[in-house]
Enzyme design. Structure first.
Site, PDB file in Angstrom:
ATOM      1  N   CYS A   1       0.843  -1.202   0.000  1.00  0.00           N
ATOM      2  CA  CYS A   1       0.000   0.000   0.000  1.00  0.00           C
ATOM      3  C   CYS A   1       0.878   1.252   0.000  1.00  0.00           C
ATOM      4  O   CYS A   1       1.546   1.523  -0.979  1.00  0.00           O
ATOM      5  CB  CYS A   1      -1.007  -0.034   1.152  1.00  0.00           C
ATOM      6  SG  CYS A   1      -2.406   1.108   0.911  1.00  0.00           S
TER       7      CYS A   1
ATOM      8  N   HIS B   1      -3.660  -5.106   0.246  1.00  0.00           N
ATOM      9  CA  HIS B   1      -3.152  -5.519   1.557  1.00  0.00           C
ATOM     10  C   HIS B   1      -3.028  -7.031   1.652  1.00  0.00           C
ATOM     11  O   HIS B   1      -4.017  -7.759   1.719  1.00  0.00           O
ATOM     12  CB  HIS B   1      -4.065  -4.976   2.659  1.00  0.00           C
ATOM     13  CG  HIS B   1      -3.944  -3.504   2.830  1.00  0.00           C
ATOM     14  ND1 HIS B   1      -2.957  -2.927   3.610  1.00  0.00           N
ATOM     15  CD2 HIS B   1      -4.645  -2.481   2.286  1.00  0.00           C
ATOM     16  CE1 HIS B   1      -3.077  -1.612   3.552  1.00  0.00           C
ATOM     17  NE2 HIS B   1      -4.086  -1.315   2.756  1.00  0.00           N
TER      18      HIS B   1
ATOM     19  N   GLU C   1      -1.256  -8.362   4.220  1.00  0.00           N
ATOM     20  CA  GLU C   1      -0.935  -8.664   5.622  1.00  0.00           C
ATOM     21  C   GLU C   1      -2.134  -8.982   6.489  1.00  0.00           C
ATOM     22  O   GLU C   1      -1.999  -9.357   7.649  1.00  0.00           O
ATOM     23  CB  GLU C   1      -0.165  -7.475   6.230  1.00  0.00           C
ATOM     24  CG  GLU C   1      -1.005  -6.262   6.576  1.00  0.00           C
ATOM     25  CD  GLU C   1      -1.268  -5.302   5.424  1.00  0.00           C
ATOM     26  OE1 GLU C   1      -1.457  -4.107   5.708  1.00  0.00           O
ATOM     27  OE2 GLU C   1      -1.286  -5.749   4.264  1.00  0.00           O
TER      28      GLU C   1
END
Length: 230
Positions: free
Chosen positions: A87, A171, A173
């Site tokens: 990001c 994203h 994660e």
């Protein structure tokens, strides 16, 4: 083994599943508001991971540490250090490599597919059209000599590769607990109404069971590159 440097920019946007999947010593630093931060030389680390944040990647006036991060990323790629930018981290990486930030290019918040348009060893475990979590309004131009890896209609550069570095606008994660935290963090949900928040929460229940294992595999391939550097 040398540590992996993890650069964070906001309390709610830590490395998430990336940290455990790396299976390596981590050095987590937050230097975004430090004018002259002490950052390691690329030779001192086995890899660099740069996480997200709510600030603009070019807002050096209010967040002077961003300039030091971009300079470090440029040196790291030049020295063939494995780099993963997520990001905001992908935007900083793109700028470090000569790309241009496009402020307020188009808002994407929530789960949606990306089209993978080129093969990449690290990104490959996601598949051809994964549903991922988007949370951004800014975008970047593809850096010179970089390969476009993934795209959406709103954000043409969703992932790119240049040398040892991989940038992903979406994203990777996210685990369920992190998504719950984001949906309770005022800075993250600013501008979203209750129905939009509820939709993201429900979509998380639908998509994260498939996305999380695939994301772990992505990080494991990146981790192997880190281990080879040692």
């Amino acid at each position: 083994m040398r540590p992996v440097l993890v650069l964070t920019h906001a309390p709610s946007e830590g490395p998430g599943l990336i940290g455990p999947a790396l299976d390596a010593p981590l050095r987590v630093r937050t230097v975004v508001d430090v004018a002259d931060p002490l950052l390691p030389d690329p030779d001192e680390v086995a890899g660099i991971v740069v996480m997200g944040g709510w600030m603009d990647a070019d807002d050096d006036l209010h967040h002077p540490g961003l300039a030091a991060e971009r300079a470090l990323l440029a040196r790291a790629v030049a020295q063939d250090v494995p780099v993963l930018g997520v990001c905001l981290g992908a935007q900083l990486l793109a700028m470090a490599l000569g790309g241009r930030l496009l402020r307020r290019h188009g808002t994407e918040v929530g789960f949606g597919p990306v089209d993978v348009v080129a093969d990449d060893l690290v990104l490959g475990p996601l598949g051809a059209r994964p549903t991922v979590l988007h949370w951004h309004a800014d975008a970047v131009e593809l850096p010179p000599d970089a390969t476009l890896l993934a795209s959406t209609e709103v954000t043409p550069v969703q992932a790119f590769r240049r040398g040892s570095a991989l940038g992903v606008q979406f994203h990777l994660e996210l685990e369920p607990a992190m998504l719950d935290l984001w949906l309770q963090t005022p800075e993250m949900v600013a501008g979203l109404d209750d129905d939009e928040i509820a939709t993201i929460r429900e979509d998380g229940r639908t998509h994260l069971p498939a996305l999380v294992p695939a994301a772990r595999k992505v990080v494991e391939v990146f981790a192997e590159q880190v281990r080879l550097r040692g």
